[in-house]
Design a protein around this motif. Structure first.
Motif, mmCIF file in Angstrom:
data_model
loop_
_atom_site.group_PDB
_atom_site.id
_atom_site.type_symbol
_atom_site.label_atom_id
_atom_site.label_comp_id
_atom_site.label_asym_id
_atom_site.label_seq_id
_atom_site.Cartn_x
_atom_site.Cartn_y
_atom_site.Cartn_z
ATOM 1 N N ILE A 161 10.788 13.280 -18.796
ATOM 2 C CA ILE A 161 11.965 12.477 -19.153
ATOM 3 C C ILE A 161 11.554 11.245 -19.960
ATOM 4 C CG2 ILE A 161 13.814 11.021 -18.215
ATOM 5 C CD1 ILE A 161 13.843 13.055 -15.808
ATOM 6 N N LEU A 162 10.512 10.550 -19.525
ATOM 7 C CA LEU A 162 10.079 9.332 -20.210
ATOM 8 C C LEU A 162 9.471 9.632 -21.575
ATOM 9 C CD1 LEU A 162 8.546 7.237 -17.274
ATOM 10 C CD2 LEU A 162 10.827 7.080 -18.292
ATOM 11 N N GLU A 163 8.766 10.734 -21.687
ATOM 12 C CA GLU A 163 8.189 11.104 -22.987
ATOM 13 C C GLU A 163 9.279 11.323 -24.037
ATOM 14 O OE1 GLU A 163 3.953 13.305 -21.890
ATOM 15 O OE2 GLU A 163 5.802 14.496 -21.932
ATOM 16 N N LYS A 164 10.397 11.914 -23.626
ATOM 17 C CA LYS A 164 11.482 12.227 -24.552
ATOM 18 C C LYS A 164 12.482 11.081 -24.704
ATOM 19 C CE LYS A 164 11.222 17.087 -23.127
ATOM 20 N NZ LYS A 164 11.918 18.150 -22.347
ATOM 21 N N THR A 223 7.706 16.054 -8.838
ATOM 22 C CA THR A 223 8.358 14.806 -9.255
ATOM 23 C C THR A 223 7.680 14.173 -10.461
ATOM 24 O OG1 THR A 223 9.112 14.389 -6.996
ATOM 25 C CG2 THR A 223 9.031 12.499 -8.484
ATOM 26 N N ALA A 224 6.362 14.047 -10.422
ATOM 27 C CA ALA A 224 5.631 13.383 -11.506
ATOM 28 C C ALA A 224 5.854 14.100 -12.828
ATOM 29 C CB ALA A 224 4.149 13.323 -11.176
ATOM 30 N N LYS A 225 5.824 15.418 -12.797
ATOM 31 C CA LYS A 225 6.030 16.219 -14.007
ATOM 32 C C LYS A 225 7.416 15.971 -14.585
ATOM 33 C CE LYS A 225 5.866 21.019 -15.643
ATOM 34 N NZ LYS A 225 5.630 22.437 -15.240
ATOM 35 N N ARG A 226 8.428 15.917 -13.726
ATOM 36 C CA ARG A 226 9.802 15.716 -14.189
ATOM 37 C C ARG A 226 9.976 14.324 -14.806
ATOM 38 N NH1 ARG A 226 11.130 18.365 -8.951
ATOM 39 N NH2 ARG A 226 11.707 20.517 -9.453
ATOM 40 N N ARG A 243 0.836 -1.204 0.000
ATOM 41 C CA ARG A 243 0.000 0.000 0.000
ATOM 42 C C ARG A 243 0.865 1.246 0.000
ATOM 43 N NH1 ARG A 243 -0.418 -2.026 5.820
ATOM 44 N NH2 ARG A 243 1.088 -0.679 6.863
ATOM 45 N N ALA A 244 2.030 1.165 0.658
ATOM 46 C CA ALA A 244 2.897 2.339 0.796
ATOM 47 C C ALA A 244 3.493 2.740 -0.540
ATOM 48 C CB ALA A 244 4.005 2.054 1.800
ATOM 49 N N ASP A 245 4.074 1.791 -1.271
ATOM 50 C CA ASP A 245 4.713 2.175 -2.534
ATOM 51 C C ASP A 245 3.674 2.645 -3.545
ATOM 52 O OD1 ASP A 245 4.337 0.231 -4.946
ATOM 53 O OD2 ASP A 245 4.689 -1.149 -3.314
ATOM 54 N N PHE A 246 2.470 2.057 -3.516
ATOM 55 C CA PHE A 246 1.439 2.497 -4.457
ATOM 56 C C PHE A 246 1.013 3.934 -4.156
ATOM 57 C CE2 PHE A 246 -3.117 3.038 -5.449
ATOM 58 C CZ PHE A 246 -3.014 3.018 -6.826
ATOM 59 N N GLY A 247 0.846 4.258 -2.887
ATOM 60 C CA GLY A 247 0.486 5.627 -2.522
ATOM 61 C C GLY A 247 1.550 6.626 -2.955
ATOM 62 N N LEU A 248 2.820 6.258 -2.724
ATOM 63 C CA LEU A 248 3.919 7.133 -3.117
ATOM 64 C C LEU A 248 3.947 7.368 -4.625
ATOM 65 C CD1 LEU A 248 6.865 5.659 -1.003
ATOM 66 C CD2 LEU A 248 5.701 7.795 -0.590
ATOM 67 N N MET A 249 3.698 6.303 -5.385
ATOM 68 C CA MET A 249 3.852 6.369 -6.834
ATOM 69 C C MET A 249 2.611 6.867 -7.563
ATOM 70 S SD MET A 249 6.782 5.706 -8.163
ATOM 71 C CE MET A 249 6.402 5.168 -9.826
ATOM 72 N N SER A 250 1.495 6.996 -6.864
ATOM 73 C CA SER A 250 0.242 7.326 -7.544
ATOM 74 C C SER A 250 0.320 8.613 -8.380
ATOM 75 C CB SER A 250 -0.919 7.392 -6.548
ATOM 76 O OG SER A 250 -0.691 8.362 -5.549
ATOM 77 N N PRO A 251 0.961 9.707 -7.915
ATOM 78 C CA PRO A 251 1.015 10.897 -8.773
ATOM 79 C C PRO A 251 1.809 10.672 -10.053
ATOM 80 C CG PRO A 251 2.358 11.217 -6.810
ATOM 81 C CD PRO A 251 1.558 9.976 -6.585
ATOM 82 N N VAL A 252 2.883 9.883 -9.970
ATOM 83 C CA VAL A 252 3.683 9.577 -11.159
ATOM 84 C C VAL A 252 2.881 8.722 -12.128
ATOM 85 C CG1 VAL A 252 5.799 8.491 -12.012
ATOM 86 C CG2 VAL A 252 5.824 9.728 -9.829
ATOM 87 N N LEU A 253 2.194 7.719 -11.597
ATOM 88 C CA LEU A 253 1.417 6.810 -12.439
ATOM 89 C C LEU A 253 0.254 7.539 -13.112
ATOM 90 C CD1 LEU A 253 1.385 3.719 -10.046
ATOM 91 C CD2 LEU A 253 2.877 4.116 -12.022
ATOM 92 N N HIS A 254 -0.387 8.444 -12.390
ATOM 93 C CA HIS A 254 -1.477 9.223 -12.987
ATOM 94 C C HIS A 254 -0.943 10.153 -14.082
ATOM 95 C CE1 HIS A 254 -5.030 8.050 -10.788
ATOM 96 N NE2 HIS A 254 -4.384 8.134 -9.636
ATOM 97 N N ALA A 255 0.210 10.739 -13.850
ATOM 98 C CA ALA A 255 0.791 11.639 -14.844
ATOM 99 C C ALA A 255 1.129 10.887 -16.127
ATOM 100 C CB ALA A 255 2.034 12.312 -14.275
ATOM 101 N N ILE A 256 1.659 9.681 -15.985
ATOM 102 C CA ILE A 256 1.961 8.857 -17.164
ATOM 103 C C ILE A 256 0.675 8.461 -17.874
ATOM 104 C CG2 ILE A 256 2.903 6.632 -17.923
ATOM 105 C CD1 ILE A 256 4.917 6.908 -15.574
#
Length: 386
Positions: free
Chosen positions: A368-371, A361-364, A15-28
């Protein structure tokens, strides 16, 4: 003509890693050029730990189970989990062929994923690499770093360690801690919403938050460690909110010890709390007691005192709101009282600045991944020293 989107994958085991990563995953997921697949495993699939798989399904469409869990509460259970998970994630990645895979931190499922990616020639990138902790977590984190093709450390200090490991500078991008994206830019539940969610009525005083996780190499001591902690907070006249530990070796023995306190009126026990509500709880708490990385990384943003117990976070970069103590009831009790009443310390806590980032963080990472061009240069790593 439809453009083929870049396929990004992430493996979540807690649950912890998913909560941390949720903004990055939503941005992707919201990117016009990428999509995301989440492989859920471990604690997410265990009813005893709240079966948080459903929380992932609420937020994302493309979620797949990797049916590996922790079957024993000892080091054999951990090793068997890695073995089972490695075989299954290898098969899934081979079939799905994502373009890029994200990992986070030092968890065993992340280590297995990084190994699988290397042998399948799928590039991967690690968040929260380069940090110092202790025990097996320290070893796993740096092993994942060496197996990763891109690095997304949270701080400059962590980036410098990655460079000292011989990683090429162009692979290293300081991005901050993703949890701050949620804390600084998303509306968290109000105090009343939190009270209603937890079913505790109005907080008469700010509660004490307790999250203590086992150390895999010391799993035989896990129950005693939890006992020392619970004894220390037992006599404090505040709501004590305890969230289950993770499922690593010794976790279930800790849960049995926690359950022995369930009849004590001011003890409130939760297998799992959804991440936005957990952050709201951090905001409303008087002190966070335990050994969670979140207590080190997230608490400064809430000016929340932390009593950090034992060596699990030893060496990790931190603000001045943390009081370090060993697994000793008396010393934990003294530290909690200091965190609640010491005017000099509390003034210091009110003035701290979070060293873990600015909430972008998510924006950065998405940029990077898009490019990112996926080619032999990315896949063929080289040491920077002879």
């Amino acid at each position: 003509m439809t453009m083929n989107k870049k396929k990004v994958a992430y493996v979540s085991g807690t649950r912890a890693d998913f909560g941390l990563m949720s903004p990055v995953l939503h941005a992707i997921s919201n990117s016009r050029t990428m999509n995301v697949t989440i492989y859920a495993t471990g604690m997410h699939l265990m009813k005893k730990f709240g079966y948080s798989f459903k929380l992932i399904q609420k937020e994302f469409e493309n979620v797949k189970k990797i049916d590996a869990t922790f079957t024993k509460d000892n080091e054999l259970g951990m090793a068997n989990f890695i073995s089972s998970f490695l075989q299954q994630i290898t098969n899934s990645l081979s079939k799905d062929r994502p373009d890029f895979v994200l990992t986070l931190g030092d968890r065993p499922e992340m280590l297995a994923t990084a190994i699988a990616c290397n042998y399948l020639h799928i590039p991967s990138g690690q968040l929260h690499g380069g940090e110092k902790t202790s025990t097996i977590d320290e070893i796993s984190r740096h092993a994942i770093t060496k197996l990763s093709h891109l690095h997304f450390p949270a701080t400059k200090e962590s980036a410098e360690r990655i460079l000292k490991m011989g990683e090429e500078p162009w692979r290293v991008h300081v991005v901050g801690a993703p949890s701050l994206d949620v804390i600084l830019h998303q509306q968290l539940p109000s105090k009343r919403q939190l009270e209603k969610k937890l079913g505790l009525g109005k907080f008469l005083k700010k509660p004490i938050l307790v999250t203590l996780h086992p150390i895999s190499s010391k799993w035989r001591q896990a129950s005693w460690q939890m006992q020392q902690t619970l004894n220390a907070v037992k006599k404090i006249e505040r709501d004590i909110i305890i969230v289950y530990p993770n499922a690593d070796s010794g976790g279930r023995s800790m849960i049995r010890k926690i359950q022995a306190y369930k009849k004590i009126k001011h003890f409130h026990i939760f297998p799992n709390i959804e991440y936005p509500y957990f952050l709201a709880l951090e905001r409303e708490a008087a002190v966070w007691v335990g050994n969670s990385s979140g207590a080190i990384i997230e608490s400064p943003s809430f000016n929340l005192p932390v009593v950090n117990i034992g060596p699990r976070q030893e060496g990790r970069q931190r603000a001045t709101n943390v009081i370090d103590v060993p697994y000793n009831t008396n010393q934990i009790s003294v530290a909690v009282k200091q965190a609640l009443t010491d005017k000099k310390f509390l003034k210091q806590v009110r003035l701290i600045k979070n060293p873990w980032g600015d909430g972008k963080t998510a924006k950065r990472i998405t940029s990077i991944l898009e490019k990112l061009i996926i080619n032999e240069k990315l896949l063929n790593k080289k040491l920077t020293y002879a």
